[in-house]
Scaffold this active site. Structure first.
Site, short mmCIF file in Angstrom:
data_model
loop_
_atom_site.label_atom_id
_atom_site.label_comp_id
_atom_site.label_asym_id
_atom_site.label_seq_id
_atom_site.Cartn_x
_atom_site.Cartn_y
_atom_site.Cartn_z
N PRO A 196 0.91 -1.07 0.47
CA PRO A 196 -0.09 -0.29 0.62
C PRO A 196 1.08 1.09 -0.16
O PRO A 196 1.67 1.20 0.61
CB PRO A 196 -0.71 0.00 1.17
CG PRO A 196 -0.40 -1.22 1.67
CD PRO A 196 0.85 -1.77 1.38
N GLU A 197 0.81 2.36 -1.03
CA GLU A 197 1.51 3.10 -0.56
C GLU A 197 0.29 4.73 -0.60
O GLU A 197 -0.34 4.34 -0.67
CB GLU A 197 1.67 2.99 -2.51
CG GLU A 197 2.73 2.71 -2.89
CD GLU A 197 4.05 2.63 -2.39
OE1 GLU A 197 4.32 4.00 -2.32
OE2 GLU A 197 5.02 1.65 -2.56
N HIS A 233 -5.36 -14.77 8.81
CA HIS A 233 -5.04 -13.35 8.86
C HIS A 233 -5.48 -11.68 9.68
O HIS A 233 -4.87 -10.67 8.77
CB HIS A 233 -5.05 -13.30 6.88
CG HIS A 233 -3.49 -14.57 6.75
ND1 HIS A 233 -2.53 -14.18 7.46
CD2 HIS A 233 -4.08 -15.13 5.96
CE1 HIS A 233 -2.90 -15.65 6.62
NE2 HIS A 233 -3.12 -16.03 5.77
#
Ligand SMILES: [Zn+2]
Length: 271
Positions: free
Chosen positions: A2-3, A91
């Site tokens: 993720p940016e 997760h």
């Protein structure tokens, strides 16, 4: 990974559902992500409201009544709002439950994300205090980059990817912005002119804003666990296109490793 645009899009998506809500509990199914999740979070946050949620670099900060939560999505983290009745899957490491029907749930396959709590000003936290300016903020421009880069022999691409110089310019965006600005990624940062930096800074802003816009359309449904982040792939001009034709001059793009990151550029369009 993720940016900045994905983090911004995530923040915009979840904010509507969590702001001003009262927290009923915090549940963690994992002791440690990148670092240990502070075991006191549950006690601290119960009964408090999320008064403000904002982004600094790639961190998301929630300001509660008398503490703040600092979150980083790491390599594969996702924050989504679910109905509380939805059972957590593998997760899905922690939940912030609200007194209404919703829970904010953190998923992270690679467990490289961060969750921390601070009682002080979150911007003074050790993870945040040395960060450079926001690329979409007022203090970021070509003159700033020009002045910071004088006498620096590091490659301009690595210079703009350094979070102490400017936050949130990830590898994809650095490649794309340098192509749009016609600057070779391997050029020494100290040799890039003021005019080139003015052009480059506007291209960094453009590529990030475009990605946020696309992210906003791709990730519109935050309760859908299957939704994949889509980096505006169809618009990428160089990233992931090594040895393919340059869209401008039709020569083959060159791909190299720079600071161990894939770097693609056009030898004739970028100087
Ligand atoms: Zn070209």
């Amino acid at each position: 990974m993720p940016e900045l645009p994905e983090v911004e899009t995530t923040l915009r998506g979840i904010s509507k559902k969590i702001l001003n809500k009262e927290i009923s509990s915090f549940i963690s199914r994992e002791k440690k992500l990148r670092w240990i999740i502070p075991p006191t979070i549950g006690k601290r946050v119960k009964g408090q409201r999320i008064n403000n949620a904002f982004r600094r670099g790639k961190y998301i900060i929630f300001e509660l009544d008398n503490c703040s939560l600092i979150i980083h999505l790491g390599m594969s983290g996702k924050l989504r709002v679910f109905n509380k009745k939805m059972k957590p899957k593998k997760h899905e490491h922690w939940d912030l439950n609200f007194t209404d029907n919703w829970t904010l749930r953190y998923t992270d396959i690679r467990k490289f994300g961060v969750l921390d709590l601070t009682l002080k000003n979150p911007l003074e936290h050790k993870l945040l205090k040395d960060l450079g300016p926001e690329p979409l903020g007022n203090s970021f421009n070509g003159i700033y980059l020009f002045e910071k880069s004088r006498k620096k022999s590091i490659a301009v691409k690595q210079f703009i990817m350094n979070a102490k110089i400017v936050v949130g310019v990830g590898n994809i965006y650095a490649n794309e912005a340098l192509f749009m600005a016609g600057i070779k990624p391997i050029k020494k940062a100290g040799k890039v002119t003021k005019k080139e930096y003015e052009n480059l800074s506007t291209k960094i802003v453009k590529v990030l804003k475009d990605a946020i816009h696309e992210g906003g359309t791709t990730l519109k449904d935050y309760s859908n666990a299957e939704e994949a982040p889509g980096y505006f792939k169809k618009k990428l001009q160089v990233y992931g296109r090594g040895n393919l034709e340059c869209f401008i001059c039709r020569k083959n793009l060159k791909e190299i490793r720079l600071g161990n990151r894939s770097t693609v550029y056009c030898v004739s369009c970028q100087n």
